[in-house]
Design a protein around this motif. Structure first.
Motif, PDB file in Angstrom:
ATOM      1  N   VAL A  29      59.097  19.772  24.271  1.00  0.00           N
ATOM      2  CA  VAL A  29      59.408  21.036  24.208  1.00  0.00           C
ATOM      3  C   VAL A  29      58.167  21.829  23.985  1.00  0.00           C
ATOM      4  O   VAL A  29      58.648  23.119  24.085  1.00  0.00           O
ATOM      5  N   ASP A  30      56.851  21.981  24.115  1.00  0.00           N
ATOM      6  CA  ASP A  30      56.150  22.743  23.904  1.00  0.00           C
ATOM      7  C   ASP A  30      55.568  23.133  25.861  1.00  0.00           C
ATOM      8  O   ASP A  30      54.939  23.853  25.910  1.00  0.00           O
ATOM      9  N   GLY A  31      56.208  22.984  26.602  1.00  0.00           N
ATOM     10  CA  GLY A  31      56.856  23.101  28.016  1.00  0.00           C
ATOM     11  C   GLY A  31      55.141  22.319  28.480  1.00  0.00           C
ATOM     12  O   GLY A  31      54.700  23.121  30.665  1.00  0.00           O
ATOM     13  N   VAL A  32      54.522  21.605  28.304  1.00  0.00           N
ATOM     14  CA  VAL A  32      53.474  20.987  28.937  1.00  0.00           C
ATOM     15  C   VAL A  32      53.120  20.056  29.995  1.00  0.00           C
ATOM     16  O   VAL A  32      54.288  19.576  29.922  1.00  0.00           O
ATOM     17  N   THR A  33      53.359  20.777  31.251  1.00  0.00           N
ATOM     18  CA  THR A  33      53.490  19.364  32.038  1.00  0.00           C
ATOM     19  C   THR A  33      52.155  18.571  32.563  1.00  0.00           C
ATOM     20  O   THR A  33      50.781  18.683  31.614  1.00  0.00           O
ATOM     21  N   VAL A  34      52.503  17.522  33.003  1.00  0.00           N
ATOM     22  CA  VAL A  34      50.851  16.317  32.638  1.00  0.00           C
ATOM     23  C   VAL A  34      50.129  17.115  33.191  1.00  0.00           C
ATOM     24  O   VAL A  34      48.661  16.723  33.247  1.00  0.00           O
ATOM     25  N   LYS A  35      50.242  17.428  34.606  1.00  0.00           N
ATOM     26  CA  LYS A  35      48.651  18.287  35.319  1.00  0.00           C
ATOM     27  C   LYS A  35      48.213  19.085  35.031  1.00  0.00           C
ATOM     28  O   LYS A  35      46.897  19.782  34.365  1.00  0.00           O
ATOM     29  N   GLU A  36      48.602  19.901  33.611  1.00  0.00           N
ATOM     30  CA  GLU A  36      48.514  20.895  32.892  1.00  0.00           C
ATOM     31  C   GLU A  36      47.334  20.455  31.700  1.00  0.00           C
ATOM     32  O   GLU A  36      46.152  21.308  31.093  1.00  0.00           O
ATOM     33  N   TYR A  37      48.212  19.173  31.347  1.00  0.00           N
ATOM     34  CA  TYR A  37      47.220  18.245  30.050  1.00  0.00           C
ATOM     35  C   TYR A  37      46.263  17.609  30.814  1.00  0.00           C
ATOM     36  O   TYR A  37      45.207  17.295  30.469  1.00  0.00           O
ATOM     37  N   GLU A  38      46.100  17.617  32.027  1.00  0.00           N
ATOM     38  CA  GLU A  38      44.668  16.762  32.449  1.00  0.00           C
ATOM     39  C   GLU A  38      43.719  17.413  33.031  1.00  0.00           C
ATOM     40  O   GLU A  38      42.268  17.527  33.032  1.00  0.00           O
ATOM     41  N   ALA A  39      43.874  19.101  33.299  1.00  0.00           N
ATOM     42  CA  ALA A  39      43.064  19.860  33.472  1.00  0.00           C
ATOM     43  C   ALA A  39      41.982  20.067  32.720  1.00  0.00           C
ATOM     44  O   ALA A  39      40.545  20.275  32.860  1.00  0.00           O
ATOM     45  N   ASN A  40      42.321  19.918  31.268  1.00  0.00           N
ATOM     46  CA  ASN A  40      41.398  19.970  29.875  1.00  0.00           C
ATOM     47  C   ASN A  40      41.668  18.326  29.387  1.00  0.00           C
ATOM     48  O   ASN A  40      41.601  18.322  28.424  1.00  0.00           O
ATOM     49  N   LEU A  41      41.339  17.549  30.241  1.00  0.00           N
ATOM     50  CA  LEU A  41      41.779  16.477  29.416  1.00  0.00           C
ATOM     51  C   LEU A  41      40.201  15.564  28.322  1.00  0.00           C
ATOM     52  O   LEU A  41      41.115  15.417  27.661  1.00  0.00           O
ATOM     53  N   GLU A  42      38.943  15.935  28.608  1.00  0.00           N
ATOM     54  CA  GLU A  42      38.498  15.409  28.043  1.00  0.00           C
ATOM     55  C   GLU A  42      38.800  15.814  27.027  1.00  0.00           C
ATOM     56  O   GLU A  42      39.245  15.433  25.371  1.00  0.00           O
ATOM     57  N   ASP A  43      38.836  16.845  26.749  1.00  0.00           N
ATOM     58  CA  ASP A  43      38.739  17.967  25.290  1.00  0.00           C
ATOM     59  C   ASP A  43      40.231  18.008  24.964  1.00  0.00           C
ATOM     60  O   ASP A  43      40.581  17.554  23.280  1.00  0.00           O
TER      61      ASP A  43
END
Length: 239
Positions: free
Chosen positions: A25-39
């Motif tokens: 529902v938030d529209g966040v993709t796996v690749k977008e989440y991975e871009a700032n994975l550590e934080d």
């Protein structure tokens, strides 16, 4: 057990997600989440420790089935998929040794082909009179939350794990822009749903058939189950 859901473990869980999976529902993709994975993982762990983490509402879509009807599919947010992946591994570690051999769906090193092979072997080598093909209609949509939690509690006493499972079950669904509460069911598409289904059916169906039904039968009987589909079969003795 809840303490196992730490940073490195959750990062490993993230790596197991499909990279082309649909967004929640938030529209966040796996690749977008991975871009700032550590934080992102650090923030997730902080909220989980403080019990400020709450699963987001599941986005519901419908996919066509072979018979012309449509199957509801629940799509969790990426962050929730990560936590569910961790929960799935914990529950599998606890329950895999408990599950009966008759269960084949959504288990490590087991597949629908294994279930079909077992069915073929049984039919070809046992004096079978008849086979009953059964499907629990809308099982994932209607499973009773109370009985599901009671089934999980047979082996899990960690209140934090149980509380987290309840939060996933009660997260609700978003369908065509409208929110709906979930007082039953566990969404198809949720990573944790298959293992929860197996736990529920292990106690409600598999053990019931094995311990209550089979002792009352006069002939050979066996059940093979793949998720919510099963095929009990029996050979009756003639007096």
């Amino acid at each position: 057990m809840h303490h196992l859901l730490k940073g490195e473990f959750l990062k490993e869980c993230f790596q197991r997600l499909k990279r082309d999976a649909a967004a929640g529902v938030d529209g966040v993709t796996v690749k977008e989440y991975e871009a700032n994975l550590e934080d992102n993982i650090k923030d997730l762990v902080t909220r989980m420790k403080a019990w400020k983490y709450r699963p987001q509402t599941v986005r519901r879509v419908y996919i066509p089935k072979g018979d012309g009807s449509k199957r509801p599919l629940g799509i969790p947010a990426v962050e929730d998929k990560i936590v569910q992946m961790g929960m799935k591994q914990i529950l599998e570690e606890v329950f895999e040794g408990e599950f009966l051999d008759v269960s084949y769906g959504f288990r490590p090193n087991r597949s629908c082909h294994d279930a079909l092979d077992a069915l073929d072997k049984c039919i070809m080598t046992k004096p079978i009179n008849y086979v009953v093909d059964m499907d629990i209609e809308k099982f994932f949509d209607t499973v009773d939350h109370k009985w599901l939690i009671e089934a999980v509690e047979q082996r899990i006493s960690d209140k934090n794990i149980l509380r987290l499972i309840v939060r996933f079950l009660k997260a609700g669904v978003m369908e065509e822009g409208k929110y709906r509460e979930t007082d039953k069911g566990t969404p198809q598409g949720g990573i944790i749903s298959p293992i929860l289904a197996n736990i529920y059916l292990h106690y409600i169906l598999d053990k019931w058939f094995q311990e209550k039904v089979k002792p009352q039968l006069k002939g050979y009987a066996q059940m093979i189950r793949y998720a919510d589909d099963c095929a009990p079969r029996e050979q009756r003795r003639v007096a």
